[in-house]
Design a protein around this motif. Structure first.
Motif, PDB file in Angstrom:
ATOM      1  N   TRP A 193      -1.411 -12.870   1.139  1.00 45.04           N
ATOM      2  CA  TRP A 193      -0.297 -12.034   1.614  1.00 45.04           C
ATOM      3  C   TRP A 193       0.888 -12.254   0.674  1.00 45.04           C
ATOM      4  N   ILE A 194       1.264 -11.188  -0.053  1.00 44.01           N
ATOM      5  CA  ILE A 194       2.423 -11.237  -0.941  1.00 44.01           C
ATOM      6  C   ILE A 194       3.655 -10.855  -0.130  1.00 44.01           C
ATOM      7  N   LYS A 195       4.558 -11.804   0.042  1.00 42.64           N
ATOM      8  CA  LYS A 195       5.752 -11.585   0.854  1.00 42.64           C
ATOM      9  C   LYS A 195       6.989 -11.588  -0.039  1.00 42.64           C
ATOM     10  N   GLY A 196       8.105 -11.200   0.530  1.00 41.47           N
ATOM     11  CA  GLY A 196       9.357 -11.258  -0.214  1.00 41.47           C
ATOM     12  C   GLY A 196      10.307 -10.154   0.184  1.00 41.47           C
ATOM     13  N   LYS A 197      11.550 -10.346  -0.122  1.00 40.79           N
ATOM     14  CA  LYS A 197      12.566  -9.344   0.194  1.00 40.79           C
ATOM     15  C   LYS A 197      12.394  -8.127  -0.712  1.00 40.79           C
ATOM     16  N   ASN A 198      12.995  -7.008  -0.290  1.00 36.56           N
ATOM     17  CA  ASN A 198      12.978  -5.812  -1.137  1.00 36.56           C
ATOM     18  C   ASN A 198      13.561  -6.143  -2.512  1.00 36.56           C
ATOM     19  N   GLY A 199      12.841  -5.705  -3.551  1.00 36.81           N
ATOM     20  CA  GLY A 199      13.300  -5.964  -4.908  1.00 36.81           C
ATOM     21  C   GLY A 199      12.826  -7.277  -5.499  1.00 36.81           C
ATOM     22  N   SER A 200      12.030  -8.052  -4.736  1.00 42.83           N
ATOM     23  CA  SER A 200      11.585  -9.357  -5.236  1.00 42.83           C
ATOM     24  C   SER A 200      10.366  -9.252  -6.142  1.00 42.83           C
ATOM     25  N   GLY A 201       9.759  -8.065  -6.247  1.00 50.19           N
ATOM     26  CA  GLY A 201       8.682  -7.875  -7.210  1.00 50.19           C
ATOM     27  C   GLY A 201       7.285  -7.783  -6.624  1.00 50.19           C
ATOM     28  N   LYS A 202       7.163  -7.475  -5.334  1.00 51.24           N
ATOM     29  CA  LYS A 202       5.836  -7.428  -4.696  1.00 51.24           C
ATOM     30  C   LYS A 202       4.962  -6.337  -5.308  1.00 51.24           C
ATOM     31  N   THR A 203       5.474  -5.111  -5.356  1.00 49.42           N
ATOM     32  CA  THR A 203       4.709  -4.012  -5.950  1.00 49.42           C
ATOM     33  C   THR A 203       4.518  -4.243  -7.446  1.00 49.42           C
ATOM     34  N   THR A 204       5.517  -4.801  -8.103  1.00 51.90           N
ATOM     35  CA  THR A 204       5.404  -5.123  -9.531  1.00 51.90           C
ATOM     36  C   THR A 204       4.208  -6.036  -9.787  1.00 51.90           C
ATOM     37  N   LEU A 205       4.046  -7.047  -8.937  1.00 52.95           N
ATOM     38  CA  LEU A 205       2.925  -7.973  -9.089  1.00 52.95           C
ATOM     39  C   LEU A 205       1.591  -7.254  -8.924  1.00 52.95           C
ATOM     40  N   LEU A 206       1.477  -6.402  -7.914  1.00 52.96           N
ATOM     41  CA  LEU A 206       0.221  -5.677  -7.704  1.00 52.96           C
ATOM     42  C   LEU A 206      -0.102  -4.784  -8.890  1.00 52.96           C
ATOM     43  N   LYS A 207       0.906  -4.114  -9.439  1.00 54.78           N
ATOM     44  CA  LYS A 207       0.673  -3.242 -10.597  1.00 54.78           C
ATOM     45  C   LYS A 207       0.242  -4.047 -11.820  1.00 54.78           C
ATOM     46  N   ALA A 208       0.773  -5.246 -11.953  1.00 52.60           N
ATOM     47  CA  ALA A 208       0.346  -6.108 -13.050  1.00 52.60           C
ATOM     48  C   ALA A 208      -1.106  -6.533 -12.866  1.00 52.60           C
ATOM     49  N   ILE A 209      -1.490  -6.802 -11.632  1.00 48.78           N
ATOM     50  CA  ILE A 209      -2.859  -7.248 -11.348  1.00 48.78           C
ATOM     51  C   ILE A 209      -3.871  -6.144 -11.654  1.00 48.78           C
ATOM     52  N   ILE A 210      -3.536  -4.893 -11.309  1.00 41.67           N
ATOM     53  CA  ILE A 210      -4.494  -3.806 -11.545  1.00 41.67           C
ATOM     54  C   ILE A 210      -4.399  -3.241 -12.956  1.00 41.67           C
TER      55      ILE A 210
END
Length: 529
Positions: free
Chosen positions: A372-389
């Motif tokens: 579970w990738i958690k964090g406040k808005n702007g902390s990079g959650k979607t950024t991390l997923l895009k890097a993974i794929i």
């Protein structure tokens, strides 16, 4: 003041999809009304009817005030301050016009004096002279950093943009607010902040599948059920408790009636058989013996009485369990690799335009892990997923995947947003028979094939996207806020399926209950590594 829906029916002309039939409702504008119901039941359609984006097929929708609908259609170019002010009123146009007329009047030309006065009156009524201060006040109430006002609006996170849209709506005077899924893209703190913000406002209608949020902000519930629309005072929890109690009561009555009907049917058959036997005995005796004929008549009369009671019970039974939601378990199929280690993320850094939002992050993903990738808005959650794929280049570090590993990505915005389902299946080489089996878990039947995807509700589009990711051809599920717009019933089904089949996955989700129940590991990007 009250919104009145009178004998209102609505269906979409293009494909005759009935949504509402002969609805009569009165909605007090002072209520903080939570609008709930399964995906596809017409929640967004009802808001659009109230907002006059749609007209009823028959009947009337009377709204005594102007309304504002979230999500908001707006010009997103410029600084955040400029975007907010353009959303509230055409302040910049009015200022330009007044400046021109002021210069004319300074040179002795008073031709446009009356027009200048009209614009000035509009500007003053819309609080133009103090709008900057009002915006700052609302930013503080919403917990937003005032520095965001000078930043380009389009680079803000989805959660920040959501809050700012809502602020712009509430800055408009004499408006009634219609909020369609305002908690989407908001982190847990953001949802609480929005709840606190709305608790300081007067009446509105809000659609949300976040049970805790609805509990905190509403004082009435309007539920669009399978067979009716119902309003009651209270919050989501009180409504659910009452519905569960009603469903249980109807279930018990239904079971009792089924047993009674079976017994009556058997008694009726016996009485009719006995009556027929007595009639045969009367004929076989060579004449009409009065006591035999009378007994046969009594038995036939009793059979008819049993059948009337059966019919009466069946009539009662028809009105039971109409709003009980029937669900089916979701099956999750996922290929497995020989290796237990699926992915290794080592000291990665990534971001946009030299702005690192993730720096020096490391973790491993093994078979059966659900991170579970958690964090406040702007902390990079979607950024991390895009890097993974592989959609985003790393600034440093590496992501190593096991040989042959395949991933499937479900983003915040559904992949299929227009066209027809069958066409989309063919384009991606998806086998119709198997995909339809998966869609059935989510109440997406073959009847949807005749409707364009753009006419589906956001929740229906999201369910299709999740179904597409469950086709069983990949080893890792990558989900970015999978529950946006998805109703509570389906959320529970997805959760149960994950706990049953234990897929390997990395996901971002702001539904605390969901995350806590399915995650095996957590990574909080708001916390320094």
């Amino acid at each position: 003041m009250t919104i009145h829906l009178t004998q209102m029916s609505f269906y979409y002309d293009e494909y005759f999809h009935p949504i509402f039939d002969d609805v009569n409702l009165s909605l007090d504008l002072n209520w903080k009304l939570g609008l709930i119901g399964r995906n596809g039941r017409g929640k967004t359609t009802l808001l659009k009817l109230i907002h006059k984006l749609l007209e009823p097929t028959t009947g009337q929708v009377h709204v005594p005030v102007k309304t504002e609908l979230f999500p908001y259609v707006y010009d997103a170019k410029g600084t955040t301050l400029e975007v907010v002010k353009k959303c509230v009123a055409p302040f910049y146009e009015w200022e330009d016009q007044m400046h021109i007329y002021e210069e004319e009047m300074a040179s002795g030309n008073y031709e446009h004096l009356h027009t200048f006065g009209e614009i000035l009156e509009k500007y003053t009524d819309a609080e133009g002279f103090i709008m900057d201060e009002l915006i700052e006040k609302e930013f503080n109430l919403m917990g937003l950093d005032l520095n965001l006002l000078e930043m380009p609006y389009e680079i803000l996170s989805g959660g920040e943009q959501t809050k700012i849209q809502i602020i712009a709506m509430f800055l408009k005077k004499h408006r009634f607010m219609l909020l369609d899924e305002p908690t989407n893209h908001l982190d847990l703190d953001g949802r609480q902040t929005l709840a606190d913000y709305l608790n300081q406002k007067s009446g509105f209608i809000v659609v949300s599948h976040d049970r805790a949020f609805v509990d905190e902000v509403v004082d009435h519930i309007l539920s669009i059920n399978k067979n009716n629309i119902y309003i009651e005072k209270g919050c989501y929890s009180s409504w659910q408790s009452n519905k569960d109690r009603q469903d249980y009561h109807e279930y018990r009555v239904n079971e009792k009636l089924k047993r009674e009907i079976r017994n009556l049917e058997e008694a009726s058959k016996r009485s009719r058989k006995w009556s027929s036997d007595k009639e045969a005995e009367k004929i076989g005796s060579g004449g009409d013996k009065g006591y035999i004929g009378a007994r046969a008549a009594r038995l036939m009369k009793r059979a008819i009485s049993f059948e009337k009671r059966i019919q009466k019970d069946l009539e009662v039974k028809k009105d039971l369990l109409k709003n009980v939601e029937v669900t089916r378990p979701i099956i999750v199929k996922q290929d497995a690799l020989e290796s237990d280690l699926y992915m290794e993320v080592m000291h990665i850094a990534c971001g946009y335009e030299n702005n690192l939002v993730i720096d020096d992050l490391s973790f491993t993903l093994n078979r059966g892990d659900r991170i579970w990738i958690k964090g406040k808005n702007g902390s990079g959650k979607t950024t991390l997923l895009k890097a993974i794929i592989g959609d985003l280049t790393l600034e440093k570090g590496t992501i190593h995947c096991a040989e042959g590993v395949k991933m499937v990505y479900s983003s915040q915005s559904p992949r299929w947003r227009d066209g027809y389902l069958l066409d989309r299946m063919k384009e991606e080489g998806i086998e119709r028979h198997w995909f339809q089996m998966v869609l059935n878990y989510f109440d997406i039947t073959e009847a949807y094939y005749d409707r364009p995807i753009e006419a589906f509700s956001e929740g229906e589009k999201k369910k299709i996207d999740i179904a597409r990711s469950l086709m069983g051809r990949e080893h890792i599920l990558i989900w970015d806020e999978p529950l946006n717009y998805v109703d509570v019933t389906i959320r529970k089904q997805i959760e149960d399926a994950i706990m049953t089949y234990q897929p390997t996955m990395i996901f971002v989700e702001h539904d605390q209950y969901f995350g806590e129940h399915i995650a095996t590991h957590e990574i909080d990007l708001s916390v320094d590594s």
